[in-house]
Design a protein around this motif. Structure first.
Motif, PDB file in Angstrom:
ATOM      1  N   HIS A  28       0.866  -1.180   0.000  1.00 10.78           N
ATOM      2  CA  HIS A  28       0.000   0.000   0.000  1.00 10.78           C
ATOM      3  C   HIS A  28       0.899   1.225   0.000  1.00 10.78           C
ATOM      4  CE1 HIS A  28      -3.090   2.879   0.773  1.00 10.78           C
ATOM      5  NE2 HIS A  28      -4.007   1.959   0.964  1.00 10.78           N
ATOM      6  N   LEU A  74       0.075   3.774   3.216  1.00  7.28           N
ATOM      7  CA  LEU A  74      -0.468   2.996   4.325  1.00  7.28           C
ATOM      8  C   LEU A  74      -0.938   3.887   5.471  1.00  7.28           C
ATOM      9  CD1 LEU A  74      -1.046   0.136   5.322  1.00  7.28           C
ATOM     10  CD2 LEU A  74       1.245   0.112   6.331  1.00  7.28           C
ATOM     11  N   SER A 125      -4.556   4.575   5.235  1.00  2.82           N
ATOM     12  CA  SER A 125      -5.437   3.421   5.073  1.00  2.82           C
ATOM     13  C   SER A 125      -5.866   2.863   6.422  1.00  2.82           C
ATOM     14  CB  SER A 125      -4.720   2.312   4.289  1.00  2.82           C
ATOM     15  OG  SER A 125      -5.470   1.125   4.344  1.00  2.82           O
ATOM     16  N   ILE A 147      -6.323  -1.546   5.118  1.00  2.00           N
ATOM     17  CA  ILE A 147      -5.130  -2.376   4.964  1.00  2.00           C
ATOM     18  C   ILE A 147      -4.277  -2.310   6.221  1.00  2.00           C
ATOM     19  CG2 ILE A 147      -3.029  -2.768   3.615  1.00  2.00           C
ATOM     20  CD1 ILE A 147      -5.629  -3.584   2.151  1.00  2.00           C
ATOM     21  N   SER A 148      -4.160  -1.144   6.822  1.00  2.00           N
ATOM     22  CA  SER A 148      -3.372  -1.061   8.058  1.00  2.00           C
ATOM     23  C   SER A 148      -4.046  -1.844   9.182  1.00  2.00           C
ATOM     24  CB  SER A 148      -3.134   0.393   8.463  1.00  2.00           C
ATOM     25  OG  SER A 148      -4.350   1.048   8.756  1.00  2.00           O
ATOM     26  N   ASP A 184       6.092  -5.388   4.376  1.00  2.00           N
ATOM     27  CA  ASP A 184       5.540  -4.154   3.825  1.00  2.00           C
ATOM     28  C   ASP A 184       6.454  -3.739   2.681  1.00  2.00           C
ATOM     29  OD1 ASP A 184       4.859  -1.532   3.212  1.00  2.00           O
ATOM     30  OD2 ASP A 184       4.539  -0.951   5.307  1.00  2.00           O
ATOM     31  N   TYR A 198       6.344  -1.389   0.455  1.00  2.00           N
ATOM     32  CA  TYR A 198       6.674   0.035   0.303  1.00  2.00           C
ATOM     33  C   TYR A 198       7.632   0.522   1.381  1.00  2.00           C
ATOM     34  CZ  TYR A 198       3.699   0.822  -3.682  1.00  2.00           C
ATOM     35  OH  TYR A 198       3.171   0.791  -4.950  1.00  2.00           O
ATOM     36  N   HIS A 250      -3.462  -5.999  -0.375  1.00  2.00           N
ATOM     37  CA  HIS A 250      -3.340  -4.709  -1.067  1.00  2.00           C
ATOM     38  C   HIS A 250      -4.704  -4.120  -1.400  1.00  2.00           C
ATOM     39  CE1 HIS A 250      -4.459  -6.486  -5.014  1.00  2.00           C
ATOM     40  NE2 HIS A 250      -3.866  -7.562  -4.522  1.00  2.00           N
ATOM     41  N   PRO A 251      -4.737  -2.824  -1.649  1.00  2.00           N
ATOM     42  CA  PRO A 251      -5.956  -2.229  -2.197  1.00  2.00           C
ATOM     43  C   PRO A 251      -6.024  -2.522  -3.692  1.00  2.00           C
ATOM     44  CG  PRO A 251      -4.293  -0.539  -1.933  1.00  2.00           C
ATOM     45  CD  PRO A 251      -3.703  -1.822  -1.382  1.00  2.00           C
ATOM     46  N   TYR A 284      -6.357  -0.854  -7.023  1.00  2.00           N
ATOM     47  CA  TYR A 284      -6.215   0.450  -7.671  1.00  2.00           C
ATOM     48  C   TYR A 284      -6.389   0.267  -9.168  1.00  2.00           C
ATOM     49  CZ  TYR A 284      -3.970   2.741  -3.622  1.00  2.00           C
ATOM     50  OH  TYR A 284      -3.684   3.296  -2.407  1.00  2.00           O
ATOM     51  N   PRO A 299      -1.209  -2.255  -6.467  1.00  2.00           N
ATOM     52  CA  PRO A 299      -0.293  -1.114  -6.558  1.00  2.00           C
ATOM     53  C   PRO A 299       0.943  -1.455  -7.381  1.00  2.00           C
ATOM     54  CG  PRO A 299      -1.021  -1.443  -4.299  1.00  2.00           C
ATOM     55  CD  PRO A 299      -1.472  -2.645  -5.079  1.00  2.00           C
ATOM     56  N   SER A 316      -8.807  -4.583  -0.541  1.00  2.00           N
ATOM     57  CA  SER A 316      -9.836  -3.607  -0.210  1.00  2.00           C
ATOM     58  C   SER A 316     -10.258  -2.935  -1.511  1.00  2.00           C
ATOM     59  CB  SER A 316      -9.306  -2.575   0.789  1.00  2.00           C
ATOM     60  OG  SER A 316      -8.238  -1.838   0.240  1.00  2.00           O
TER      61      SER A 316
END
Length: 187
Positions: A3, A6, A9, A12-13, A29, A31, A58-59, A61, A66, A100
């Motif tokens: 993410h 993050l 978020s 996700i968090s 993580d 990122y 992950h979200p 997108y 991502p 998400s």
């Protein structure tokens, strides 16, 4: 886990925090570890080799993960390591997405706003698992994140943690394809 923001978020968090520190559960993580996108391929392959189940958290997108997750897939899942004639290091492992989405479950349907069911947007991940001789499980989804209440979110986070604990503690991994609480999402 991937993410890019993050800190913004709650979903996700929250999912990550719910399983952080569980025995025999490792969270990377991407990122945080690779802010420059310079992925340590050997390290990531060693981590995969030691895992029975891989979760891409992950979200969604623009109908995909991502960019760093895609970079990770492109680099880590190498020919003749993850797939190809000599690519047997992931064979028999399980993979699924925990995602998400801002849109509701109804938005991800043939008649919904996005025009297709969620499973169609996730076909590249399912095909990646197939190419790597992995078994793809239905995704875990928290939908409608823009309008989710704290109570609803906590309920979903608890379901996710229960799922991870069940996966971790399952004595028979062959039963995993029929888990009833992967949001009743059937491929």
């Amino acid at each position: 886990m991937a993410h890019p923001k993050l800190e913004h978020s709650t979903v996700i968090s929250g999912l990550t925090a719910s399983i952080n520190g569980l025995e025999n559960v490792q969270i990377t993580d991407l990122y945080e570890r690779y802010p420059d996108f310079n992925i340590d391929v050997q390290h990531e392959q060693e981590m995969l080799f030691g895992a029975d189940i891989v979760v891409w958290l992950h979200p969604l997108y623009w109908y995909t993960g991502p960019p760093l997750l895609q970079q990770w897939i492109d680099l880590v899942l190498e020919y003749n390591w993850a797939y190809g004639h000599k690519g047997t290091y992931l064979k028999g492992k399980y993979l699924f997405n925990a995602i998400s989405t801002g849109g509701s479950p109804e938005a991800y349907s043939a008649t919904g706003h996005h025009g297709y069911p969620l499973k169609e947007f996730l076909l590249p991940y399912k095909q990646t698992a197939k190419l790597c001789n992995m078994k793809y499980l239905p995704p875990f989804q928290i939908a409608g994140t823009h309008n989710i209440t704290r109570e609803q979110l906590n309920h979903e986070i608890n379901k996710f943690k229960a799922l991870i604990l069940h996966l971790r503690d399952s004595p028979n991994l062959s039963d995993l394809e029929n888990l009833p609480f992967l949001n009743d999402f059937k491929q």
